[in-house]
Design an enzyme around this catalytic site. Structure first.
Site, PDB file in Angstrom:
ATOM      1  N   ARG A  25       0.990  -1.241   0.161  1.00  0.00           N
ATOM      2  CA  ARG A  25      -0.036   0.069   0.075  1.00  0.00           C
ATOM      3  C   ARG A  25       0.873   1.284   0.102  1.00  0.00           C
ATOM      4  O   ARG A  25       0.336   2.286  -0.365  1.00  0.00           O
ATOM      5  CB  ARG A  25      -0.892  -0.019   1.048  1.00  0.00           C
ATOM      6  CG  ARG A  25      -1.918  -1.212   1.146  1.00  0.00           C
ATOM      7  CD  ARG A  25      -3.042  -0.975   2.346  1.00  0.00           C
ATOM      8  NE  ARG A  25      -4.045  -1.979   2.086  1.00  0.00           N
ATOM      9  CZ  ARG A  25      -5.183  -2.135   3.216  1.00  0.00           C
ATOM     10  NH1 ARG A  25      -5.212  -1.272   3.809  1.00  0.00           N
ATOM     11  NH2 ARG A  25      -5.930  -3.021   2.760  1.00  0.00           N
ATOM     12  N   ASP A  39     -15.261   8.379   9.970  1.00  0.00           N
ATOM     13  CA  ASP A  39     -14.524   7.474   9.607  1.00  0.00           C
ATOM     14  C   ASP A  39     -12.970   8.439   9.724  1.00  0.00           C
ATOM     15  O   ASP A  39     -13.076   9.322   9.071  1.00  0.00           O
ATOM     16  CB  ASP A  39     -14.609   6.747   8.172  1.00  0.00           C
ATOM     17  CG  ASP A  39     -13.777   5.427   8.316  1.00  0.00           C
ATOM     18  OD1 ASP A  39     -14.415   4.382   8.424  1.00  0.00           O
ATOM     19  OD2 ASP A  39     -12.386   5.413   8.132  1.00  0.00           O
TER      20      ASP A  39
END
Length: 281
Positions: A39, A147
């Site tokens: 990532r 979030d």
């Protein structure tokens, strides 16, 4: 190692683990090493940096807020779906039915989906409750979705998903979501109007005051260590209305943060604060 991935030394991995723990509370295990390389490699290359040491140096000394957010976004995991863990929504319906019966407690209903990912959880709450209780349209009924990952919050706010998201839902539930063509579906306006989405780092300050009639925080604590979990659940207890409910993930427990709660069902906890104490406050 795939082409484009950058070698990651033990020292670099340790620095990355320390960094993401400090800024987001995420506790990365050694098993996440491959995920970190996969990532973050493209971010490091896009910045033109020599490697992960240089990347952490950059984050610590000269990165923009956007760069810092991209680091966190890359290391969060976002798995969700409509009506995930259906027993929670069944229990919530029972709770709301009780609130509706307790006039004049009505007129106000607040539900928080902490770590809401791409929005399916708070939208499920809205769709399910409006279908069961049409009178909620006349209530002061609001749902908050938060979030830490700003990319998933942006997607959640649009309320548009691939039609494959309907897989596994009953025909009755499928009809609650609009098909808009090109293999896509959209949450109806009446539901989207109930939900507001905000970025929020759960280990930092929380601007909301509450009280909430229900809080969903599912499959989040598994990414935190025990101390961070306990602190987070303790903070949830302080924001819940008397005898309101907290819903957590199937593999989670409250640990040291459970003093303000009692277990009332499978991964369902009720605030120990009594209604009469709340009214006297």
């Amino acid at each position: 190692m795939d082409a484009g991935e950058i070698p990651l030394s033990e020292r670099e991995f340790s620095r990355i683990k320390t960094r993401v723990y400090e800024v987001a509370g995420i506790s990365l295990s050694d098993a996440k090493r491959t995920l970190v390389v996969s990532r973050l490699s493209k971010i490091v290359r896009a910045l033109g940096l020599a490697g992960f040491d240089a990347y952490v140096d950059y984050l610590e000394r000269g990165a923009s807020p956007t760069d810092g957010q991209n680091f966190v976004n890359a290391l969060t995991t976002n798995l969700t779906r409509f009506y995930r863990e259906d027993h929670h929504f069944e229990h919530l319906r029972q709770h709301v039915a009780s609130l509706i019966a307790q006039k004049p407690r009505g007129t106000r209903l607040r539900i928080w989906s902490a770590a809401c990912s791409t929005g399916q959880e708070p939208y499920t709450v809205g769709m399910d409750l409006l279908a069961a209780f049409p009178e909620l349209k006349r209530w002061d009924f609001k749902i908050l979705g938060t979030d830490i990952d700003t990319a998933v919050i942006a997607k959640a706010a649009r309320g548009v998903y691939p039609e494959s998201e309907l897989s596994g839902l009953t025909p009755e539930r499928m009809r609650l979501i609009d098909k808009i063509g090109d293999g896509q579906i959209q949450v109806p306006d009446a539901v989207r109007e109930l939900v507001s989405f905000k970025p929020l780092n759960l280990i930092q300050a929380w601007p909301m005051k509450g009280p909430f009639d229900a809080i969903f925080c599912r499959n989040v604590a598994i990414y935190f260590d025990k101390a961070t979990q306990g602190q987070m659940f303790g903070r949830f207890a302080s924001l819940l209305a008397p005898e309101a409910f907290l819903y957590i993930g199937h593999s989670e427990n409250l640990g040291s943060g459970g003093e303000g709660f009692r277990l009332v069902g499978k991964t369902i906890y009720q605030s120990r604060l009594k209604a009469n104490k709340r009214e006297a406050a």
